[in-house]
Write an enzyme that holds these catalytic residues in place. Structure first.
Site, PDB file in Angstrom:
ATOM      1  N   ASP A  80       0.579  -1.143   0.046  1.00 52.49           N
ATOM      2  CA  ASP A  80      -0.095  -0.084  -0.029  1.00 52.49           C
ATOM      3  C   ASP A  80       0.845   1.164   0.022  1.00 52.49           C
ATOM      4  OD1 ASP A  80      -1.289  -2.401   1.198  1.00 52.49           O
ATOM      5  OD2 ASP A  80      -2.881  -1.118   1.780  1.00 52.49           O
ATOM      6  N   HIS A  82      -0.896   4.600  -0.497  1.00 50.69           N
ATOM      7  CA  HIS A  82      -1.998   5.435   0.156  1.00 50.69           C
ATOM      8  C   HIS A  82      -1.657   6.623  -0.078  1.00 50.69           C
ATOM      9  CE1 HIS A  82      -4.857   3.114   1.528  1.00 50.69           C
ATOM     10  NE2 HIS A  82      -4.016   2.059   2.309  1.00 50.69           N
ATOM     11  N   ASP A 109      -3.920  -0.166  -3.669  1.00 49.78           N
ATOM     12  CA  ASP A 109      -4.214   1.135  -2.535  1.00 49.78           C
ATOM     13  C   ASP A 109      -2.987   2.016  -3.057  1.00 49.78           C
ATOM     14  OD1 ASP A 109      -6.073  -0.334  -1.598  1.00 49.78           O
ATOM     15  OD2 ASP A 109      -5.628  -0.326   0.404  1.00 49.78           O
ATOM     16  N   ASN A 141      -8.412  -2.692  -2.593  1.00 47.81           N
ATOM     17  CA  ASN A 141      -9.837  -2.431  -2.264  1.00 47.81           C
ATOM     18  C   ASN A 141     -10.041  -0.609  -2.374  1.00 47.81           C
ATOM     19  OD1 ASN A 141      -8.203  -2.070   0.402  1.00 47.81           O
ATOM     20  ND2 ASN A 141      -9.832  -1.183   1.326  1.00 47.81           N
ATOM     21  N   HIS A 142      -9.050   0.134  -2.360  1.00 50.53           N
ATOM     22  CA  HIS A 142      -9.080   1.582  -2.612  1.00 50.53           C
ATOM     23  C   HIS A 142      -9.280   2.101  -3.971  1.00 50.53           C
ATOM     24  CE1 HIS A 142      -9.016   3.276   1.616  1.00 50.53           C
ATOM     25  NE2 HIS A 142      -8.727   2.393   1.899  1.00 50.53           N
ATOM     26  N   HIS A 223      -4.018  -8.198  -3.267  1.00 52.92           N
ATOM     27  CA  HIS A 223      -3.963  -7.214  -2.148  1.00 52.92           C
ATOM     28  C   HIS A 223      -4.772  -7.670  -1.001  1.00 52.92           C
ATOM     29  CE1 HIS A 223      -4.297  -3.236  -0.710  1.00 52.92           C
ATOM     30  NE2 HIS A 223      -5.386  -3.515  -0.169  1.00 52.92           N
TER      31      HIS A 223
END
Length: 467
Positions: A80, A82, A109, A141-142, A223
């Protein structure tokens, strides 16, 4: 490379290493300025053209990508990110950019929470365009409609590239989320009469991302976690509750990529939801509901062992969980060092890799964690070497995340995410009875999911206060 004066022009031919480095320099310079400075360095036309090129590449890729490293090459797996763009640059500084001897798998992500998700998306898209087989982008998932709405990416794109009906007074003089006007969440509630095209372009590319990659036939990168077997019998109203066995790798390869916003109560999309949202656990077996609303599964070491054995694999690398998530799960190893060994079985291992150090960029508590990437080498590519790094220096910035969710937010979500103003992520309205019915159903699901997410965050805050 230093950023040149003036805006970039989209290469008329293929991207190459030079054009990627030039883009990285312009994005770095823009990140040190106000968000509104980005179009002056990377115009919206450049971003749109790049995203459309990459969308075509991703659309041609299967749900599970096979990565075949050339002899002597290494494969770097990043977790991730982010929106922490400067930490992505740290990875390249320490490990190197993609080249003939170094392939990359980015494990989703890319956006949300941090405030430079768009910069990460554009740079990764350029690297993918320059080396389609040397850079693999896996969905997190993002990379979905719901998360990009709630956790800041949509607002970020609107601030940086504009939304036709976002009032400048609400956005703030420096492009922040209306701090001066006292409406910290005004961008979240902004109703896009005509949505800035960069966000739908990014969303369309995101829904084409593969769900997993297999490196050298031995290592699976995905993920969240291992999914349930596809349901043999299902209706629109319910899914069978007795099928708590894991899917085979062939099931994942045959599955849908999940669409713009994978739904757990969709027979076609449940496997994608599980891949994006599931978590390993210390207890044996497979349990539904890793997250509220029967989203994902929890799977124990015995399930991982069986999956590895049945599919001829020896390693699973996944992301999804940062130090905040592990704080709430004391039975699982800490990820403060950027990685953790979660399952060690006779058939192989499962690790979590998290590449966003000093997470989260905004909010409390800050965990001061390290980031890490996994480096795989031949001949089997199933024994990771972890490279850890501290957080890079970050320019001053404001969060694009809403400070709270209100009933107005939910109404905006209904109208813009599922209703007639948002349509199908292309920016086109939902016309006709069938489209409007589908939009209404999507809005209802979105409202429930936002409410469930709010309840989960309140429970997490209560647990932290109790501790």
């Amino acid at each position: 490379m230093e950023a040149s004066d003036g805006p970039l022009a989209l290469p008329t031919a293929a991207f190459d290493a030079s054009s990627c480095l030039e883009l990285a320099a312009q994005l770095t310079a823009a990140a040190a300025e106000a968000p509104s400075a980005l179009p002056g360095r990377v115009p919206a036309a450049y971003a749109l053209g790049l995203l459309r090129r990459v969308e075509r590449l991703l659309k041609a890729e299967p749900t599970v990508v096979q990565v075949h490293p050339p002899a002597g090459a290494e494969v770097v797996v990043a977790g991730d990110l982010h929106g922490q763009f400067h930490d992505l640059l740290t990875i390249f500084a320490q490990v190197g950019y993609p080249d003939a001897g170094r392939l990359y798998v980015f494990d989703g992500d890319f956006v949300d929470r941090g405030c430079w998700g768009l910069e990460i998306v554009l740079l990764l898209a350029a690297l993918k365009a320059a080396a389609p087989r040397g850079v693999c982008l896996v969905r997190g998932n993002h990379e979905s409609k719901y998360c990009s709405w709630v956790y800041g990416f949509r607002a970020e794109v609107m601030v940086k590239y504009g939304a036709t009906d976002a009032k400048q007074g609400e956005l703030g003089a420096e492009g922040g989320l209306g701090r001066r006007s006292g409406k910290a969440d005004s961008v979240l509630r902004c109703r896009p009469g005509t949505l800035a095209p960069s966000f739908p372009a990014a969303a369309r590319a995101a829904q084409m991302l593969p769900l997993a990659a297999v490196v050298a036939g031995n290592t699976l990168v995905l993920h969240g976690g291992l999914p349930r077997a596809p349901p043999r019998r299902a209706t629109r109203r319910s899914l069978p509750e007795d099928e708590l066995t894991l899917a085979l790798l062939a099931d994942i390869a045959a599955a849908s990529k999940g669409g713009d916003d994978p739904e757990p109560d969709s027979r076609e999309q449940r496997l994608a939801v599980d891949v994006l949202w599931s978590d390993p656990c210390a207890q044996p077996g497979v349990t539904a509901g890793a997250r509220p609303g029967d989203v994902g599964v929890l799977f124990g070491p015995d399930a991982t062992e069986a999956f590895l054995r049945d599919n001829g694999l020896s390693l699973v690398l996944r992301g999804h969980e940062g130090p905040d998530a592990r704080t709430l799960r004391p039975d699982m190893p800490s990820i403060d060092g950027g990685w953790s060994l979660d399952h060690d079985t006779p058939c192989g291992r499962l690790y979590t890799v998290f590449s966003a150090p000093d997470y989260p960029q905004f909010g409390q508590p800050r965990y001061g964690n390290l980031g890490a990437v996994a480096v795989l080498a031949g001949p089997r590519y199933d024994e990771p070497r972890f490279v850890q790094f501290e957080a890079a220096a970050r320019p001053p910035a404001q969060s694009f995340m809403p400070t709270e969710e209100t009933e107005a937010d939910l109404e905006a979500a209904e109208e813009c995410l599922g209703g007639s103003r948002f349509g199908d992520m292309s920016g086109k309205p939902a016309n006709g009875p069938e489209q409007q019915l589908a939009a209404a159903v999507a809005a209802s699901r979105m409202t429930r999911r936002m409410a469930a997410g709010r309840q989960q965050r309140r429970r997490q805050q209560a647990r932290q206060q109790h501790r």
